[in-house]
Motif scaffolding. Structure first.
Motif, PDB file in Angstrom:
ATOM      1  N   PRO A  43      26.063  48.371   0.702  1.00 33.39           N
ATOM      2  CA  PRO A  43      27.513  48.611   0.703  1.00 33.39           C
ATOM      3  C   PRO A  43      27.912  49.716  -0.283  1.00 33.39           C
ATOM      4  CG  PRO A  43      27.067  46.263   0.732  1.00 33.39           C
ATOM      5  CD  PRO A  43      25.758  46.939   0.490  1.00 33.39           C
ATOM      6  N   TRP A  44      27.279  49.704  -1.467  1.00 32.75           N
ATOM      7  CA  TRP A  44      27.553  50.765  -2.453  1.00 32.75           C
ATOM      8  C   TRP A  44      27.180  52.126  -1.887  1.00 32.75           C
ATOM      9  CZ3 TRP A  44      23.759  54.024  -4.387  1.00 32.75           C
ATOM     10  CH2 TRP A  44      24.157  54.906  -5.392  1.00 32.75           C
ATOM     11  N   LEU A  45      26.004  52.206  -1.264  1.00 31.73           N
ATOM     12  CA  LEU A  45      25.512  53.480  -0.745  1.00 31.73           C
ATOM     13  C   LEU A  45      26.383  53.998   0.393  1.00 31.73           C
ATOM     14  CD1 LEU A  45      23.371  55.703  -0.635  1.00 31.73           C
ATOM     15  CD2 LEU A  45      22.042  54.241   0.909  1.00 31.73           C
ATOM     16  N   VAL A  46      26.723  53.145   1.337  1.00 31.32           N
ATOM     17  CA  VAL A  46      27.522  53.573   2.487  1.00 31.32           C
ATOM     18  C   VAL A  46      28.883  54.086   2.031  1.00 31.32           C
ATOM     19  CG1 VAL A  46      28.712  52.765   4.566  1.00 31.32           C
ATOM     20  CG2 VAL A  46      26.344  52.080   4.146  1.00 31.32           C
ATOM     21  N   GLU A  47      29.511  53.396   1.085  1.00 30.79           N
ATOM     22  CA  GLU A  47      30.819  53.828   0.585  1.00 30.79           C
ATOM     23  C   GLU A  47      30.707  55.156  -0.164  1.00 30.79           C
ATOM     24  OE1 GLU A  47      34.794  53.956   0.135  1.00 30.79           O
ATOM     25  OE2 GLU A  47      33.633  52.549   1.357  1.00 30.79           O
ATOM     26  N   LYS A  48      29.660  55.297  -0.964  1.00 30.20           N
ATOM     27  CA  LYS A  48      29.432  56.542  -1.708  1.00 30.20           C
ATOM     28  C   LYS A  48      29.223  57.713  -0.739  1.00 30.20           C
ATOM     29  CE  LYS A  48      26.115  58.551  -5.037  1.00 30.20           C
ATOM     30  NZ  LYS A  48      25.402  59.459  -4.114  1.00 30.20           N
ATOM     31  N   CYS A  49      28.431  57.484   0.299  1.00 28.82           N
ATOM     32  CA  CYS A  49      28.148  58.539   1.272  1.00 28.82           C
ATOM     33  C   CYS A  49      29.379  58.873   2.103  1.00 28.82           C
ATOM     34  CB  CYS A  49      26.994  58.127   2.178  1.00 28.82           C
ATOM     35  SG  CYS A  49      25.408  58.002   1.322  1.00 28.82           S
ATOM     36  N   LYS A  50      30.198  57.866   2.385  1.00 30.80           N
ATOM     37  CA  LYS A  50      31.424  58.102   3.135  1.00 30.80           C
ATOM     38  C   LYS A  50      32.323  59.084   2.387  1.00 30.80           C
ATOM     39  CE  LYS A  50      35.406  55.747   5.189  1.00 30.80           C
ATOM     40  NZ  LYS A  50      36.075  54.439   5.409  1.00 30.80           N
ATOM     41  N   LYS A  51      32.473  58.875   1.078  1.00 32.54           N
ATOM     42  CA  LYS A  51      33.294  59.776   0.272  1.00 32.54           C
ATOM     43  C   LYS A  51      32.703  61.185   0.251  1.00 32.54           C
ATOM     44  CE  LYS A  51      35.003  56.108  -2.789  1.00 32.54           C
ATOM     45  NZ  LYS A  51      34.968  55.549  -4.178  1.00 32.54           N
ATOM     46  N   ASN A  52      31.377  61.248   0.202  1.00 32.06           N
ATOM     47  CA  ASN A  52      30.720  62.557   0.144  1.00 32.06           C
ATOM     48  C   ASN A  52      30.903  63.342   1.437  1.00 32.06           C
ATOM     49  OD1 ASN A  52      29.115  64.654  -0.951  1.00 32.06           O
ATOM     50  ND2 ASN A  52      27.300  63.835   0.047  1.00 32.06           N
ATOM     51  N   ILE A  53      30.719  62.668   2.586  1.00 31.26           N
ATOM     52  CA  ILE A  53      30.835  63.412   3.842  1.00 31.26           C
ATOM     53  C   ILE A  53      32.285  63.815   4.121  1.00 31.26           C
ATOM     54  CG2 ILE A  53      28.776  62.316   4.809  1.00 31.26           C
ATOM     55  CD1 ILE A  53      30.556  60.671   6.599  1.00 31.26           C
TER      56      ILE A  53
ATOM     57  N   SER B 196      34.324  64.737   1.693  1.00 36.22           N
ATOM     58  CA  SER B 196      34.482  65.913   0.833  1.00 36.22           C
ATOM     59  C   SER B 196      33.790  67.139   1.423  1.00 36.22           C
ATOM     60  CB  SER B 196      33.936  65.633  -0.568  1.00 36.22           C
ATOM     61  OG  SER B 196      32.516  65.512  -0.550  1.00 36.22           O
ATOM     62  N   LEU B 197      32.752  66.909   2.241  1.00 33.58           N
ATOM     63  CA  LEU B 197      32.037  68.007   2.885  1.00 33.58           C
ATOM     64  C   LEU B 197      32.735  68.480   4.159  1.00 33.58           C
ATOM     65  CD1 LEU B 197      28.376  66.657   2.512  1.00 33.58           C
ATOM     66  CD2 LEU B 197      29.324  68.674   1.358  1.00 33.58           C
ATOM     67  N   GLY B 198      33.795  67.785   4.541  1.00 38.31           N
ATOM     68  CA  GLY B 198      34.547  68.166   5.733  1.00 38.31           C
ATOM     69  C   GLY B 198      33.937  67.684   7.030  1.00 38.31           C
ATOM     70  N   ILE B 199      33.047  66.691   6.945  1.00 39.58           N
ATOM     71  CA  ILE B 199      32.407  66.154   8.146  1.00 39.58           C
ATOM     72  C   ILE B 199      33.323  65.093   8.756  1.00 39.58           C
ATOM     73  CG2 ILE B 199      30.393  64.924   9.038  1.00 39.58           C
ATOM     74  CD1 ILE B 199      28.836  66.027   6.611  1.00 39.58           C
ATOM     75  N   ASN B 200      33.584  65.227  10.050  1.00 42.75           N
ATOM     76  CA  ASN B 200      34.446  64.264  10.726  1.00 42.75           C
ATOM     77  C   ASN B 200      33.934  64.001  12.136  1.00 42.75           C
ATOM     78  OD1 ASN B 200      35.472  66.407  12.455  1.00 42.75           O
ATOM     79  ND2 ASN B 200      36.707  67.057  10.688  1.00 42.75           N
ATOM     80  N   GLU B 201      34.661  63.169  12.885  1.00 44.61           N
ATOM     81  CA  GLU B 201      34.212  62.767  14.222  1.00 44.61           C
ATOM     82  C   GLU B 201      34.150  63.933  15.202  1.00 44.61           C
ATOM     83  OE1 GLU B 201      37.184  60.396  16.384  1.00 44.61           O
ATOM     84  OE2 GLU B 201      38.542  60.820  14.709  1.00 44.61           O
ATOM     85  N   TYR B 202      34.860  65.034  14.872  1.00 45.66           N
ATOM     86  CA  TYR B 202      34.903  66.169  15.784  1.00 45.66           C
ATOM     87  C   TYR B 202      33.765  67.173  15.568  1.00 45.66           C
ATOM     88  CZ  TYR B 202      39.574  64.244  16.362  1.00 45.66           C
ATOM     89  OH  TYR B 202      40.612  63.399  16.584  1.00 45.66           O
ATOM     90  N   ASN B 203      33.224  67.222  14.355  1.00 48.67           N
ATOM     91  CA  ASN B 203      32.176  68.216  14.094  1.00 48.67           C
ATOM     92  C   ASN B 203      30.829  67.619  13.714  1.00 48.67           C
ATOM     93  OD1 ASN B 203      32.428  67.421  11.389  1.00 48.67           O
ATOM     94  ND2 ASN B 203      33.736  69.144  10.840  1.00 48.67           N
ATOM     95  N   VAL B 204      30.745  66.288  13.608  1.00 48.68           N
ATOM     96  CA  VAL B 204      29.495  65.665  13.155  1.00 48.68           C
ATOM     97  C   VAL B 204      28.343  65.927  14.125  1.00 48.68           C
ATOM     98  CG1 VAL B 204      29.960  63.431  14.261  1.00 48.68           C
ATOM     99  CG2 VAL B 204      28.479  63.528  12.232  1.00 48.68           C
ATOM    100  N   ASN B 205      28.682  66.136  15.406  1.00 51.04           N
ATOM    101  CA  ASN B 205      27.628  66.395  16.385  1.00 51.04           C
ATOM    102  C   ASN B 205      26.927  67.729  16.142  1.00 51.04           C
ATOM    103  OD1 ASN B 205      26.366  65.264  18.811  1.00 51.04           O
ATOM    104  ND2 ASN B 205      27.088  67.131  19.804  1.00 51.04           N
ATOM    105  N   GLU B 206      27.554  68.608  15.353  1.00 47.01           N
ATOM    106  CA  GLU B 206      26.925  69.888  15.026  1.00 47.01           C
ATOM    107  C   GLU B 206      25.724  69.690  14.102  1.00 47.01           C
ATOM    108  OE1 GLU B 206      29.902  72.465  13.456  1.00 47.01           O
ATOM    109  OE2 GLU B 206      31.229  72.238  15.185  1.00 47.01           O
TER     110      GLU B 206
END
Length: 447
Positions: free
Chosen positions: A394-404, A406-416
């Motif tokens: 749970p700690w890792l998933v939440e930490k990574c969620k914040k990071n992605i 901040s990186l501008g990764i979203n449902e529209y561009n993640v497939n790239e």
């Protein structure tokens, strides 16, 4: 006018979840999925039950009486029907993925299950039809059996894409369509056994209220190269005389021994390989020296690129592909071990595993698992079997969620990034999305 869509969606979702949780059929089928005994027959039964549950949830909460002007406007249907049908897709494909994984493992096939694309056209067809009538009650039947039929088609699509993928890889998958009850003449005509590629498209189709089953049987343990016509086992090893095999799989030498216990693989007996640091190969597993060198080199390069602490370098354990349950690698954060399949360093085998993903190349698996190692280094506590799932993940998933984010990764561009990253995003496995992102960065370094 009040926007009723959010409330309707909430009621339908709540009603669906209540019926889903109480369903004995769902519970029994999930038990078979968990113990690895489920087949596509069970997947079809699951899809029918899930389809009925969703249809009942619609019936309990949607009528002309609760809709504005008694009509199902498209903007309401889009926000109420579409997400709930998409939820059925995700539930069913999770089951088909596990069924296919078990079938692959049982047949000794080390290829990951293929998940079919969502048939958005079928959903749009339902949305357009129910929003075209002035009185919803006149057309509400479309949210009954057609929803069950849509749910069943997801299983049929899963069988089709996996059979086609295996067939193109040189295997000989078999598709079996069986009648259910007193079938119509059309169903009788397509009933039978078919071997890829001679499978009529009608085999995967079904009319309303059709309960015929479509099943998938993996090949006979052999793969034929479609160009050279030579055969090999589905684990990638060549079917040749022993002398020829020895020439292609020269033994790597080792002396020290190590036994590790994995919660899924059980006890793994390893041999420490001479000339390497913390590199082991499972007893009985053969690997080309060049492939072993490629794997270890890629992990070392990833550690350098990610600026990891080399004093905490993980153990590298090359294990039989069947132990990885259809994957090419995994990282054990408790024991600090990267488990890797021997074919990971083989470019030809990678082309079979990841033919659907343009961003995959030699090193992808090693870079991905090494990033999971990096993620674990950021945890301040000690990772144990007891706290792995309740604290660390749970700690890792939440930490990574914040990071992605901040990186501008979203449902529209993640497939790239990769198709796997897109799926992981839907599953809310942001640790996997992050690992795919840094894997791609590592692959592109120096370009």
């Amino acid at each position: 006018m009040e926007d009723i869509a959010p409330k309707l969606l909430e009621k339908i979702q709540k009603d669906f979840q209540t019926m889903f949780d109480k369903s004995e059929i769902i519970s029994k089928l999930y038990a078979k999925v968990r113990d690895g005994t489920a087949t596509y027959k069970e997947a079809n039964e699951f899809s029918v039950e899930v389809g009925h549950i969703l249809a009942n949830a619609y019936g309990n909460n949607l009528s002309s009486e609760v809709l504005p002007d008694g009509k199902m406007y498209y903007n309401i249907a889009k926000r109420v029907i579409r997400p709930t049908m998409e939820n059925n897709y995700h539930l069913i494909t999770e089951v088909t993925k596990e069924v296919q994984r078990s079938l692959n493992s049982e047949a000794g096939i080390g290829i990951k299950p293929i998940i079919p694309e969502l048939n958005q056209d079928r959903i749009d067809g339902i949305l357009n039809r129910i929003s075209s009538e002035d009185i919803f009650d006149d057309v509400k039947w479309i949210l009954g059996e057609p929803v069950v039929n849509f749910s069943q088609s997801i299983v049929d699509d899963a069988i089709k894409v996996n059979a086609e993928f295996h067939g193109k890889a040189g295997m000989k998958p078999k598709i079996v369509r069986k009648m259910a009850g007193n079938c119509c003449e059309w169903c009788k005509a397509v009933t039978g056994k078919y071997f890829y590629p001679d499978v009529p498209q009608d085999v995967y189709r079904r009319h309303q209220r059709c309960r015929c089953t479509v099943d998938y049987v993996p090949g006979d343990g052999k793969v034929q190269n479609v160009h050279t016509k030579q055969w090999r086992k589905e684990d990638g090893s060549n079917i040749r005389l022993e002398k020829r095999k020895e020439q292609h799989y020269l033994p790597v030498k080792g002396s020290g021994k190590l036994s590790l216990t994995d919660r899924k693989m059980g006890i793994i007996n390893l041999i420490e390989i001479d000339g390497y640091s913390k590199v082991y190969v499972e007893e009985g597993v053969k690997i080309k020296p060049k492939a072993l060198h490629t794997i270890t080199k890629n992990i070392d390069e990833a550690i350098d690129f990610y600026r990891g602490d080399k004093s905490r370098k993980p153990i590298i354990a090359v294990v039989a592909m069947k132990n990885l349950n259809g994957a090419l690698g995994k990282y054990d954060c408790v024991q600090n071990v990267i488990y890797i399949a021997p074919d990971t360093g083989d470019a030809k085998m990678l082309s079979v595993f990841f033919a659907m993903d343009k961003n995959v190349a030699i090193g992808s698996t090693e870079y991905h698992e090494t990033w999971h190692w990096m993620q674990a280094q950021g945890y301040k506590g000690t990772i144990t079997e007891a706290n792995r799932n309740v604290e660390y993940m749970p700690w890792l998933v939440e930490k990574c969620k914040k990071n992605i984010v901040s990186l501008g990764i979203n449902e529209y561009n993640v497939n790239e990034i990769s198709s796997y990253a897109a799926k992981a995003f839907v599953w809310e496995r942001y640790d996997e999305v992050e690992a795919e992102y840094y894997t791609l960065k590592c692959l592109k370094r120096g370009r």
